[in-house]
Design a protein around this motif. Structure first.
Motif, PDB file in Angstrom:
ATOM      1  N   ASP A 331     -24.208  49.055 -36.840  1.00 27.78           N
ATOM      2  CA  ASP A 331     -22.995  48.105 -36.865  1.00 27.78           C
ATOM      3  C   ASP A 331     -23.081  47.027 -38.387  1.00 27.78           C
ATOM      4  N   PRO A 332     -21.797  46.822 -38.665  1.00 30.86           N
ATOM      5  CA  PRO A 332     -21.574  45.582 -39.712  1.00 30.86           C
ATOM      6  C   PRO A 332     -22.387  44.266 -39.595  1.00 30.86           C
ATOM      7  N   ILE A 333     -22.594  44.027 -40.669  1.00 31.78           N
ATOM      8  CA  ILE A 333     -22.595  42.687 -40.378  1.00 31.78           C
ATOM      9  C   ILE A 333     -22.165  42.362 -41.769  1.00 31.78           C
ATOM     10  N   VAL A 334     -22.576  40.981 -42.436  1.00 36.12           N
ATOM     11  CA  VAL A 334     -22.139  40.011 -43.560  1.00 36.12           C
ATOM     12  C   VAL A 334     -23.406  39.682 -44.222  1.00 36.12           C
ATOM     13  N   ASP A 351     -21.535  38.732 -50.025  1.00 37.16           N
ATOM     14  CA  ASP A 351     -20.379  38.391 -48.484  1.00 37.16           C
ATOM     15  C   ASP A 351     -20.028  39.796 -47.761  1.00 37.16           C
ATOM     16  N   ARG A 352     -20.543  40.813 -48.062  1.00 34.46           N
ATOM     17  CA  ARG A 352     -19.910  41.293 -47.732  1.00 34.46           C
ATOM     18  C   ARG A 352     -19.713  42.466 -46.376  1.00 34.46           C
ATOM     19  N   GLU A 353     -19.047  43.439 -46.291  1.00 42.71           N
ATOM     20  CA  GLU A 353     -19.363  43.917 -44.798  1.00 42.71           C
ATOM     21  C   GLU A 353     -19.600  45.324 -44.829  1.00 42.71           C
ATOM     22  N   ARG A 356     -25.183  47.663 -41.255  1.00 46.72           N
ATOM     23  CA  ARG A 356     -26.463  47.321 -41.154  1.00 46.72           C
ATOM     24  C   ARG A 356     -27.051  48.245 -41.428  1.00 46.72           C
TER      25      ARG A 356
END
Ligand SMILES: *Cc1c(COP(=O)(O)O)cnc(C)c1O
Length: 413
Positions: A331-334, A351-353, A356
């Motif tokens: 899953d993506p995280i920031v 603050d990059r998506e 993970r």
């Protein structure tokens, strides 16, 4: 355009699996795509077509000797800014008559060295510099070929730290003083005035500032002709932007089409000095994730590469895409992607998506070929990274990773 692409889940550079390079060479490492480099070289070198021209690679952008040799073999020239760059350029096989030399602070020793080697031209940035060159050439009993670098006061609409043609910048001679400066130079006994030059900045993504600058130079060339001062070349500098993220810079051919009327109006040979456009998208920085650190406020992805390896984000707040070297379904995280250096400006992305990552994963900091390794330092006593060239399905280390012993060279005897 570049040749960093996924095959199945794995990022490849040309035909080489980036994971294999990282396994063998370690991280952090710079990885360059031979095919991308050659493609950019051809595009830039042929952009002017039949118009008499000299393409000079600006070598401060990436001075690796293998890259220099490759470009020298393609028949292009080089734009240098120091004696050290002259040494490397000559070693790499650039003929002296394809070398132009810019920079506001040339030392006497550097000027003498360049005169002895017989470079094509100095791009002179001030009248005191002109006087010094005249004096040194006089003592050597020769005439020094020079162009005057004009500051055209054009806003390149790029980051203020990489604007160079505004009147508040330290570069060049103001256009208001151009005519008197050329007349003054023309009367010096050991100066041969052969060119005019401007370089207005870097990472420029529209053609308008280039056109404005070239037109100003052409206007000065016209006035000089009327005064009986005939030049041989007009050097319109570098600065062509590349896509780092969402930019859409002009293709070299569009850029040439835009500046060509001004160039042709002078009848002079044109020199241009791209740097970033050659190598920027031909290189990546490969780093390994050491820790994923969660705080109440943020997630930090901490890598083994840092601002000493690639300083552009810290220095210019530059944007580099971050790609996973192996695609996952995470899953993506920031997160902030940061290095190990003891500075808060040590980051590659904020603050990059991103998907993970886990400890041990490899990340590619994209578009790192220009102003990457050439600006690297040993800050925090970190040995500088290895550089690797991928070509077809093979790769070669083109600069070895520094060792701890390199960190004390010259300090202990
Ligand atoms: C740095 C520099 C260039 C190259 O600029 P890019 O933006 O990398 O194309 C060209 N000419 C001079 C004089 C420079 O200092």
């Amino acid at each position: 355009m570049h040749y960093f692409q996924y095959r199945d889940r794995a990022l490849h550079c040309d035909e080489v699996d980036v994971r294999e390079v990282a396994e063998e060479v370690g991280t952090p490492l710079y990885l360059y795509s031979h095919r991308t480099l050659l493609r950019h070289c051809t595009n830039l070198h042929t952009a002017f077509g039949d118009t008499p021209h000299l393409t000079c690679y600006s070598m401060k952008v990436n001075g690796n000797s293998t890259i220099l040799r490759l470009l020298a073999k393609e028949g292009i020239g080089v734009d240098i800014v120091s004696g050290g760059e002259l040494y490397k350029a000559l070693r790499a096989g650039f003929p002296p008559d394809r070398i132009v030399y810019a920079g506001v602070g040339k030392t006497d020793a550097e000027i003498r060295y360049a005169l002895e080697e017989g470079i094509l031209s100095f791009n002179v940035e001030s009248l005191p510099e002109l006087e010094v060159i005249n004096g040194i050439a006089g003592r050597m009993g020769i005439r020094a070929p020079v162009g005057l670098r004009i500051n055209p006061d054009v806003d390149p609409k790029t980051h203020p730290y990489i604007s160079t043609g505004l009147k508040s910048n330290k570069f060049g001679i103001s256009s208001a003083r151009a005519l008197e400066s050329f007349k003054w130079a023309a009367e010096m006994p050991h100066i041969e005035v052969i060119g005019i030059d401007a370089h207005i900045g870097s990472q420029i993504t529209t053609v308008a500032p280039f056109v404005e600058s070239a037109e100003k130079l052409a206007g000065i060339v016209g006035s000089l002709k009327r005064e009986g001062i005939a030049l041989r070349y007009m050097d319109i500098g570098g600065g062509l932007g590349i896509p780092y993220h969402e930019e859409t810079p002009p293709e070299p051919s569009e850029w040439v089409e835009a500046v060509l009327p001004a160039v042709n109006s002078t009848g002079l040979k044109v020199i241009f000095e791209p740097g970033r456009a050659f190598v920027g998208n031909a290189g990546i920085l490969v780093v390994r994730v050491l820790f994923v650190k969660e705080t109440e406020h943020k997630t930090f992805v901490i890598t083994d590469g840092g601002m000493n390896d690639l300083i552009r984000p810290s220095l210019y707040n530059a944007y580099h895409e971050i790609w996973p070297v192996e695609r996952t379904h995470a899953d993506p995280i920031v997160a902030d992607v940061v290095g190990p250096i003891c500075e808060s400006t040590d980051f590659f992305a904020k603050d990059r998506e991103i998907p993970r990552p886990e400890r041990g994963d490899l990340l590619a900091v994209m578009s790192a070929g220009a102003y990457g390794f050439s600006m690297a330092s040993n800050y925090n006593a970190r040995p500088r990274a290895a550089e690797v060239m991928a070509r077809e399905d093979r790769f070669t280390v083109i600069r070895e990773r520094e060792q701890y012993e390199d960190l004390i060279r010259g300090e202990e005897s």
